[in-house]
Design a protein around this motif. Sequence first.
Motif: not given
Length: 409
Positions: A316-322
């Motif tokens: 979830l954090m990675l997709m927010a970063l993306l």
Amino acid sequence: MSAAPERGRAEALAPLRTRPFAVLWGAAVCGQVAVFMRDLANVWFASELSGSPAAVALVQAAATLPVFLLAIPAGALADTLDRRRLLLLMQGLLAVVAALLLMLAASARLSLQALLVLSLLGGVGAALAGPAWMAVVPELVDATRLRGAMALNALGADIARAIGPAGGGLLLASADASAAYALHLLMSLVPLAALTGLRRAPSPPDPPAEPFLGALRAGLRYSRASRELHRVLWRAAAFFGSASAALVLLPWVARRLQPDAAGLYGALLGATGLGAIAGALLLPRWRPEVLLHAATAAALAALLGLAGLQSLVALLMLMALLGVAWSTAFTTLMGVARALFPAWVRGRGLAVYVTAFNGAMTLGSLAWGALAQGLGVPRALLLAAAALGGGMLWAARHPLPVDERGAAT
């Protein structure tokens, strides 16, 4: 101490005090939420029908291909036709697509072939409506509020990107595709109703419209002659063509954690939208080149993490970063492209940029889907990360030509 930030927020929201803009902005956000919800349901339905990353990528490519093919003619149409009538026609087409999807899903007759055809039709409606939505804004607000209105339009798209996938995922997880398509149909009717009741303030008559083919040729000729624009377009293709792998292969990343993961897929896409909102609101005032390098590094980290991480919180954090990276790259490159064009050809010039963006998305979807089919999803994501890193090295030798204010870098 706090007077300046409060004044800035008030100025940013000032266009919403103009009733026609506020109504149309809210309706446009509803329409965009509906589109994101539909696209999520289409992709998830395709993954269940086929079990093939290549087939799912084909459905995603079908949605972006019309924008790639029609963005430039659509820009010329928006400059030569009545924009309200054009928007009514295209929103009507999108409502028909929504009704067909609901009817086929409810009767258990929705096939992969039907998904492809209806995705193409939905893409046609979006392609022809997009430039008209942007071009109608100056007719709704005065010049002092125009910049804020354009910023609110971009924010509305990011809000829809957060709400649409999350809501669609929840409906898919708790009910079925028919429920998602039913809500999609209802929300797609909101822009139609708003446009039907739209009353624009009287304005001085425009000069005679430029003929469509002449306008199209002039825009293409100007774009072809601009070497600076070519650099922007190559940078857009390098970033979005590689980063698109994350969105194309996300259903399979979600299935890696949970076999029946429609809600998780929607949550991951929703996190991307929230990241995009954060990027739009908190974007630092760095030079465009620095912003684009930072966005590329963030997208590279997201691709590497998606290839192997098993933690839901981390994903979830990675997709927010993306999402932050995606919105930063898109708005930065759009700002640079806008600065390269004089006002008389700006709409068609920006249509060229949108064409490059959607071309990269279409080709990226097909390429990463095919590679995932043959090599597996993790290896395809690692190859996308390698391509993005290679593009970053290439970009070091091909800097952006101007910043958003038109000053040479």
